[in-house]
Design an enzyme around this catalytic site. Structure first.
Site, mmCIF file in Angstrom:
data_model
loop_
_atom_site.group_PDB
_atom_site.id
_atom_site.type_symbol
_atom_site.label_atom_id
_atom_site.label_comp_id
_atom_site.label_asym_id
_atom_site.label_seq_id
_atom_site.Cartn_x
_atom_site.Cartn_y
_atom_site.Cartn_z
ATOM 1 N N GLU A 1 3.659 -10.349 1.063
ATOM 2 C CA GLU A 1 3.970 -9.288 2.028
ATOM 3 C C GLU A 1 2.971 -8.122 2.058
ATOM 4 O O GLU A 1 3.298 -6.998 1.660
ATOM 5 C CB GLU A 1 5.379 -8.764 1.773
ATOM 6 C CG GLU A 1 6.445 -9.820 2.024
ATOM 7 C CD GLU A 1 7.865 -9.297 1.898
ATOM 8 O OE1 GLU A 1 8.043 -8.148 1.419
ATOM 9 O OE2 GLU A 1 8.800 -10.019 2.277
ATOM 10 N N GLU B 1 10.285 -16.848 3.070
ATOM 11 C CA GLU B 1 11.507 -16.214 2.578
ATOM 12 C C GLU B 1 12.508 -16.172 3.718
ATOM 13 O O GLU B 1 12.190 -15.746 4.823
ATOM 14 C CB GLU B 1 11.252 -14.782 2.080
ATOM 15 C CG GLU B 1 10.452 -14.687 0.792
ATOM 16 C CD GLU B 1 10.307 -13.246 0.299
ATOM 17 O OE1 GLU B 1 11.073 -12.365 0.780
ATOM 18 O OE2 GLU B 1 9.434 -12.997 -0.553
#
Length: 339
Positions: free
Chosen positions: A158, A271
């Site tokens: 991320e 995710e």
């Protein structure tokens, strides 16, 4: 055979092909989180107290359920205490023990430097953490694991708080460094701004949209997929157990899927998760069905999260003290191919 019988046989064949095409995707797994913990403490922290690696034995549960890839989170700073320096022997041994033991079970392992494209809170591309330091890290990591075909290289977790153009440059440098070692392993490439599928086209809050920049990153072996994350709560953070609606999973993935098709690229959903309630169940199942229905551009998904230290965390799939499955495992069953 009459024309009617021939037509019926053709229709049956088409339906069979469609059912086969909509089967489980190649990659089905979970993000195991615990080795990256303790980031707010002075590094490196105390192993066994501040952070711990999951045991190899713990992956047997997920493998038995039909998962085939374990994403293992760890910290760049622990593995490489000094930028451009040698890896810490103890931390490398812990990572290698998990990787080697898990891949020996027949599972794939996705390496996840869980750093948000930063090193000690300084983002890649700043003078303190030049892009060359990031490519050096990946050169060293690739040399450690390139001979294991079951290891996959996730560039970083991320990216955030940096220009998208800088992240794309850093990602390309890392890809080039990996391939220069002779490694042929699969690479997963996240976008900027927490790599949200739903924010791939957004302007403003994280800089130039990923949709305009990240397609520039190329792998000379063409063995790289985008890695996006998608949560289904109000702000897409995954911090709320309630999902927006039963259809929010499909809604937040649809435009990114179209971008993949238009750009002839592929992706995994690195995710995804939702709280144990009926709305989230429908939303998650809808999202995973969308991936299967678009298997021409989607290669798989990973649930967030597993690991030994979550306790009663609402997204954890670790079985309880009573050995019972978490409710979400039942949702995933139709999308898993049991061994």
């Amino acid at each position: 055979m009459t024309l009617r019988q021939l037509a019926a046989a053709s229709l049956l064949a088409l339906c069979t092909q469609a059912a086969t095409a909509a089967g489980p995707l190649p990659w089905r797994g979970i993000s195991l989180s615990s080795a990256e913990w303790g980031e707010k403490l002075p590094f490196p922290g105390i192993y066994g107290k501040d952070f711990v690696y999951p045991s190899v034995d713990s992956t047997a549960y997920y493998q038995a359920e039909g998962m085939n890839v374990m994403r293992i989170a760890f910290r760049w700073e622990r593995l490489q205490p000094t930028l451009m320096g040698e890896f810490d022997a103890a931390e490398l041994a812990r990572l290698r023990a998990f990787v080697d033991g898990t891949s020996a079970r027949g599972l794939h392992v996705l390496l996840d430097p869980h750093n948000y494209a930063a090193y000690q809170d300084q983002h890649i591309g700043k003078p303190e953490v030049p892009i060359a330091a990031f490519s050096d890290f990946w050169r060293r990591l690739a040399l450690q694991f390139k001979d294991n075909p079951k290891v996959q290289f996730g560039l970083v977790n991320e990216p955030r708080n940096m220009p998208t153009e800088v992240w794309a440059e850093a990602a390309q440098a890392a890809v080039d460094a990996i391939r220069a070692t002779g490694a042929t392993n699969l690479i997963t490439l996240p976008g900027n701004g927490y790599t949200g599928a739903w924010s791939w086209f957004e302007t403003g809050w994280y800089g130039t949209p990923n949709a305009e920049v990240m397609g520039r990153v190329r792998d000379p072996l063409d063995h790289m997929v985008f890695e996006v994350h998608q949560y289904l709560d109000k702000d897409g953070s995954g911090t709320n157990a309630e999902c927006v609606s039963a259809t929010i999973g499909v809604e937040r993935l649809r435009r990114f899927t179209a971008w993949l098709k238009a750009n002839k690229r592929r992706a995994i959903l690195g995710e995804v998760g939702g709280g144990a309630n009926p709305v989230c169940e429908q939303a998650v199942r809808g999202a995973l069905k969308h991936l299967e229905d678009n298997a021409d551009v989607w290669d798989g998904w990973l649930w967030w999260a597993g690991g030994p230290t979550w306790g009663d965390y609402f997204l954890s799939l670790e079985p309880g003290a009573d050995g019972k499955d978490k409710p979400q495992m039942r949702w995933l069953a139709p999308f898993l191919k049991r061994p």
